[in-house]
Each structure stands twice: as C-alpha cells, then as structure tokens.
Design a protein around this motif. Structure first.
Motif, PDB file in Angstrom:
ATOM      1  N   SER A  11       0.822  -1.210   0.000  1.00  0.00           N
ATOM      2  CA  SER A  11       0.000   0.000   0.000  1.00  0.00           C
ATOM      3  C   SER A  11       0.853   1.255   0.000  1.00  0.00           C
ATOM      4  O   SER A  11       1.982   1.260   0.464  1.00  0.00           O
ATOM      5  CB  SER A  11      -0.903   0.001   1.230  1.00  0.00           C
ATOM      6  N   LYS A  46      -5.063  -4.527   0.223  1.00  0.00           N
ATOM      7  CA  LYS A  46      -5.557  -3.171   0.479  1.00  0.00           C
ATOM      8  C   LYS A  46      -6.247  -2.680  -0.775  1.00  0.00           C
ATOM      9  O   LYS A  46      -5.719  -2.829  -1.890  1.00  0.00           O
ATOM     10  CB  LYS A  46      -4.413  -2.231   0.859  1.00  0.00           C
ATOM     11  N   ASP A  48      -8.427   0.870  -1.943  1.00  0.00           N
ATOM     12  CA  ASP A  48      -8.957   2.196  -1.631  1.00  0.00           C
ATOM     13  C   ASP A  48      -9.710   2.723  -2.847  1.00  0.00           C
ATOM     14  O   ASP A  48      -9.245   2.601  -3.988  1.00  0.00           O
ATOM     15  CB  ASP A  48      -7.834   3.167  -1.281  1.00  0.00           C
ATOM     16  N   GLN A  62     -11.715   2.879   2.475  1.00  0.00           N
ATOM     17  CA  GLN A  62     -10.393   2.294   2.686  1.00  0.00           C
ATOM     18  C   GLN A  62     -10.587   0.910   3.303  1.00  0.00           C
ATOM     19  O   GLN A  62     -11.192   0.783   4.363  1.00  0.00           O
ATOM     20  CB  GLN A  62      -9.557   3.175   3.619  1.00  0.00           C
ATOM     21  N   ASN A  64      -8.756  -2.935   4.261  1.00  0.00           N
ATOM     22  CA  ASN A  64      -7.534  -3.701   4.477  1.00  0.00           C
ATOM     23  C   ASN A  64      -7.846  -5.095   5.003  1.00  0.00           C
ATOM     24  O   ASN A  64      -8.858  -5.295   5.698  1.00  0.00           O
ATOM     25  CB  ASN A  64      -6.627  -3.010   5.508  1.00  0.00           C
TER      26      ASN A  64
END
Length: 251
Positions: A11, A46, A48, A62, A64
């Motif tokens: 990320s 990850k 986004d 976001q 994760n």
C-alpha cells in the motif's frame, strides 16, 4: 511483534478527497509463502476507492485485510473497512460522516463497529506540502471473543460500548522535481468518560514513482490499544515494502 513482508504489491499514500478527480482506485496485495524448516503463509491486501458522484460530495472507502499462518496454525485474520462521506472537501474546512467496521483475530476482537461525524481543516495546502487535521465524535460497539481484560472493570462482558472522540492528522510532502513522496496518517481515539480506554495508530510511508502509476513503496504501521484481552499485547508494528499501482480519472 515486528512483521516484515515483501512481494509484488504494497500500500501507498492515502487518497486525497480534496483532489479534483471523479474516480480514483488504488489496490495492493502483499504475500509470503515458505515451506521447509519454517512454514509460513501471509497475505495482506488493500483496496482504496474514491468517487465524486456529484459536485461537492465525495465518498471514500479504505479496506484492508491481513491473514497469516505458521505451520498451518492461524495467527492473524484481520480486516477493516473505513468509509467516509465528505461535503465540499475542496474548502479549507469541511464536514464528514464516517462508518467503520473491523475485526482483529490476534487481539480477539470478533467485530467492531462505529459511526459518527466530524470536521476536517486543511492547515497547509501547498503544491508540495499538505497537512490536514480532523476532529469528530463516534459511537462504538466492540464484541470480543473473551471477557477477561487487562482492566478489571470490563470483566464479565464480551461487549464494550462507548462514545469516542477522534483526533486525526494526515499529510504528505513531495520533493520538488524528484516525485518522491513522504506521507503519514495518525489517529488518537479516547473513550469519553472512561479513563485509560484509548487507542492510537500511526502510518508512515515513502512513495517513489517509477513508471505510469507504478511506484516503489515502504510503509511502517504502529498501533496501540490500551484495553485488551488478558495476555494480549497492546502494541503491534508492521513494516512492509514493495510495489503498488494506482489509477485515477479527472473530472
């Protein structure tokens, strides 16, 4: 605990809701698999997403996850999703609403959910330097897998609910002419009226673009949770590095 991961993707810096883009996506995957004298499997992802559906309104998500096993024994199975809705984020001061969902296997958090609202101000808004500050209030519910804590006043219940204040600072600096980007995110969340029930997290990253959205990156993450299940450590540290790819579409 210090975890070092390396692979094809990792990320990089957070998406900026104040940018003049209609759509932006950044995805990454970091993995490690080893057999022999040491058996290890680790996978960190990850994703986004930033969308501006209409003028003055921006949605940012976001997400994760982290999974690890040693000798086929699960050590981590963590996930979180942080979702924001911003109004007029191009202004110096603008409001937001937040909904957050997570789970942390290592810390025996079965699920955690909070929702609330706040306001963000752009303290520094330059071509190469940006610094933002935010403050907000959220209502939180955490469901644990055990009911024995390092703070005895919470013993006997697997659920802890409270109001939390949220203080946030984030920013980045781009070296002029070099395209090297250093960035950070930092949170502090104290529980309202519950002394010593707080947590904090900080991420520091270095982003070096190499070719058409492809970047070499390094990320160091630190987290501290002051109320935990008995025998669970309060702090975690993760260092990861690799490559990442991002895509954006201007308005």
């Amino acid at each position: 605990q210090l975890l070092l991961l390396f692979s094809c993707f990792s990320s990089i810096a957070q998406l900026n809701e104040s940018d003049t883009v209609r759509l932006r996506f950044r995805g990454s995957m970091t993995g490690n698999y080893q057999q022999g004298n040491v058996e290890l499997f680790a996978l960190r992802t990850k994703a986004d997403l930033l969308i501006a559906p209409v003028k003055g309104l921006v949605f940012k998500s976001q997400n994760n996850s982290l999974y690890q096993s040693f000798y086929s024994v699960r050590a981590d199975n963590d996930r979180y999703s942080r979702n924001y809705l911003y109004f007029q984020p191009s202004h110096i001061v603008y409001p937001f609403a937040i909904v957050y969902a997570s789970g942390n296997y290592r810390r025996k958090i079965k699920n955690r959910l909070f929702a609330g609202a706040g306001v963000t101000t752009q303290v520094v808004r330059g071509k190469n330097l940006v610094i933002k500050l935010s403050g907000g209030l959220v209502r939180e519910r955490s469901l644990f897998r055990d009911s024995s804590y390092n703070d005895a006043r919470y013993n006997g219940s697997k659920e802890i609910s409270c109001w939390r204040g949220t203080l946030y600072s984030g920013g980045w600096y781009t070296v002029p002419g070099k395209k090297i980007r250093v960035w950070y995110d930092a949170y502090f969340q104290p529980a309202i009226g519950l002394q010593n029930n707080y947590r904090t997290q900080a991420d520091i990253g270095l982003d070096l673009p190499v070719w058409k959205g492809l970047s070499v990156t390094t990320l160091y993450s630190f987290s501290h949770e002051n109320v935990v299940i008995q025998k669970i450590k309060k702090q975690d540290k993760i260092l990861s590095f690799g490559l990442s790819y991002s895509f954006s579409k201007n308005k």
